[in-house]
Enzyme design. Structure first.
Site, PDB file in Angstrom:
ATOM      1  N   HIS A  24       2.925   1.933  13.484  1.00 10.64           N
ATOM      2  CA  HIS A  24       1.914   2.997  13.551  1.00 10.64           C
ATOM      3  C   HIS A  24       2.325   4.135  14.479  1.00 10.64           C
ATOM      4  CE1 HIS A  24      -1.824   1.397  11.357  1.00 10.64           C
ATOM      5  NE2 HIS A  24      -0.740   0.879  10.831  1.00 10.64           N
ATOM      6  N   ASP A  45       5.547   1.566   7.303  1.00 16.18           N
ATOM      7  CA  ASP A  45       4.239   0.968   6.997  1.00 16.18           C
ATOM      8  C   ASP A  45       3.562   1.871   5.971  1.00 16.18           C
ATOM      9  OD1 ASP A  45       1.708  -0.086   6.925  1.00 16.18           O
ATOM     10  OD2 ASP A  45       1.258   0.243   9.039  1.00 16.18           O
ATOM     11  N   HIS A 104       0.814  -1.224   0.000  1.00 11.38           N
ATOM     12  CA  HIS A 104       0.000   0.000   0.000  1.00 11.38           C
ATOM     13  C   HIS A 104       0.842   1.265   0.000  1.00 11.38           C
ATOM     14  CE1 HIS A 104      -0.053   0.877   4.454  1.00 11.38           C
ATOM     15  NE2 HIS A 104      -0.012  -0.434   4.587  1.00 11.38           N
ATOM     16  N   ASP A 124       3.460  -6.319   3.605  1.00 12.17           N
ATOM     17  CA  ASP A 124       3.196  -5.229   4.548  1.00 12.17           C
ATOM     18  C   ASP A 124       4.047  -5.458   5.795  1.00 12.17           C
ATOM     19  OD1 ASP A 124       1.951  -3.022   5.840  1.00 12.17           O
ATOM     20  OD2 ASP A 124      -0.012  -3.544   5.036  1.00 12.17           O
ATOM     21  N   GLU A 167      -5.214   1.672   2.236  1.00  8.77           N
ATOM     22  CA  GLU A 167      -5.191   0.472   3.086  1.00  8.77           C
ATOM     23  C   GLU A 167      -5.473   0.827   4.533  1.00  8.77           C
ATOM     24  OE1 GLU A 167      -3.522  -2.604   5.805  1.00  8.77           O
ATOM     25  OE2 GLU A 167      -2.947  -0.523   5.632  1.00  8.77           O
ATOM     26  N   GLU A 168      -4.926   1.942   4.987  1.00  8.26           N
ATOM     27  CA  GLU A 168      -5.074   2.313   6.399  1.00  8.26           C
ATOM     28  C   GLU A 168      -6.471   2.853   6.700  1.00  8.26           C
ATOM     29  OE1 GLU A 168      -2.933   1.461   8.478  1.00  8.26           O
ATOM     30  OE2 GLU A 168      -0.964   1.441   7.533  1.00  8.26           O
TER      31      GLU A 168
HETATM   32 ZN    ZN Z   1       0.456  -1.397   6.360  1.00  2.07          ZN
HETATM   33 CO    CO Z   2      -0.643   0.015   8.917  1.00  2.00          CO
END
Ligand code: ZN
Ligand code: CO
Length: 337
Positions: free
Chosen positions: A307, A166, A63, A221, A198-199
């Site tokens: 994150h 990420d 992503h 990922d 994606e998030e």
């Molecule tokens: Zn991710």
């Molecule tokens: Co993520």
């Protein structure tokens, strides 16, 4: 094969919260252009390139988007309230810098700093330096997207710290896999898809999987690395190789794909680890739900402080992830089921 820090730095520093991924998609298209490959982009920004034109249809996805913020309110003194875009650890917000899509910058603070504020989103505000509401409205209209700006730095033992690993590290891995496979005669039709949102909602993964209708879908990922606490709960750690996902909160990987990747890792003497993540999800989960249900799996790069604006990965894990995926695609992955 050492980590291409220059490329990774370009990718992580690019601005790309969910819904605003154009800069990252452009970087991907540029990079593939240097390999003489042309990308296709859909109406939302998901970007793809296809190698091979026989056998089974495969998706390899990573992503483009990163977690971020969106401004929701401006108070009379010109301070900004914001809502997360994607999952954000509120504990880590205080003192962070926010880069907005229109070039405005700000710092996050909270209404009361002492005693410790209760961790609720509406108690945080962003100070962009404006003197009052009128000025702030000009500098930052409601609904402006932002990201947590942090530079990439090199840490000890080939480890790297940056925002947006990420999933820019997944984007990096796919670009390197494409480079190695671009001139190989593949026995499958492999769609490399760089997805949006994606998030947020999984939009890019859902629409791409629907459009391509692959036989197999793989998402590259990050996953949580549980190697900093004394009381461990999860199996994943840095430097132990790519994590072959067995389950997360969005997906139970197809058992035949799991076995397939384990056997490829063993055959090619690539270190690997097994991933069970009781929370979180990836594009693999989203793609698995499309059409009649697409056999899917995640291949994950273990990441510390996931994150947050300072995620950490290991470059040997990245190298081994590239090796595993190259070996899998060369070895006719369509035969795995
Ligand atoms: Zn991710
Ligand atoms: Co993520």
């Amino acid at each position: 094969m050492a980590l291409d820090i220059k490329l990774l730095e370009k990718l992580t520093s690019a601005f790309g919260p969910s819904g605003r991924e154009v800069a990252v998609a452009d970087l991907v298209s540029q990079e593939l252009k240097t390999m003489k490959l042309k990308t296709k982009r859909d109406v939302h920004g998901s970007t793809r390139v296809t190698l091979g034109n026989s056998g089974k249809k495969i998706i390899l996805a990573a992503h483009l988007d990163e977690i971020g913020l969106i401004s929701t309110y401006i108070d009379k003194d010109g301070f900004i309230k914001a809502s997360p875009v994607g999952f954000v650890y509120k504990e880590g917000l205080f003192g962070n810098r926010v880069q907005f899509e229109n070039g405005t910058w700000g710092v996050i603070s909270s209404e009361k700093t002492h005693p410790k504020p209760e961790i609720e989103m509406h108690k945080f505000f962003i100070d962009i330096g404006a003197k009052d509401r009128k000025e702030a409205e000009k500098l930052l209209p409601i609904g402006t997207f932002g990201v947590f700006a942090r530079d990439l730095v090199k840490a000890a033992n080939g480890r790297v710290i940056s925002k947006a690993l990420d999933d820019r590290i997944g984007v990096y891995v796919l670009l390197k896999v494409i480079k190695e496979l671009a001139s190989v005669d593949l026995k499958d039709t492999v769609n490399f898809v760089f997805t949006v949102q994606e998030e947020f909602s999984g939009l890019g993964a859902a629409t791409s999987a629907f459009g391509i209708a692959p036989h197999i879908a793989i998402a590259v990922d990050v996953t949580d690395s549980d190697d900093t606490r004394e009381n461990k709960y999860l199996n994943m750690r840095l430097d132990s190789g790519p994590a072959i996902k067995i389950m997360d909160a969005s997906l139970i990987s197809h058992p035949k794909l799991k076995e397939h990747f384990i056997s490829i890792a063993k055959k090619n003497k690539i270190p690997y680890q097994l991933e069970v993540l009781p929370y979180g999800g990836t594009d693999a989960g989203t793609m698995s739900l499309v059409k009649k249900g697409i056999p899917s799996i995640g291949i994950s790069i273990p990441t510390r402080y996931i994150h947050t604006p300072s995620e950490m990965i290991s470059s040997t894990d990245v190298e081994n992830t590239i090796k595993l995926l190259v070996a899998a695609v060369k070895g006719k992955i369509g035969g795995a089921l």
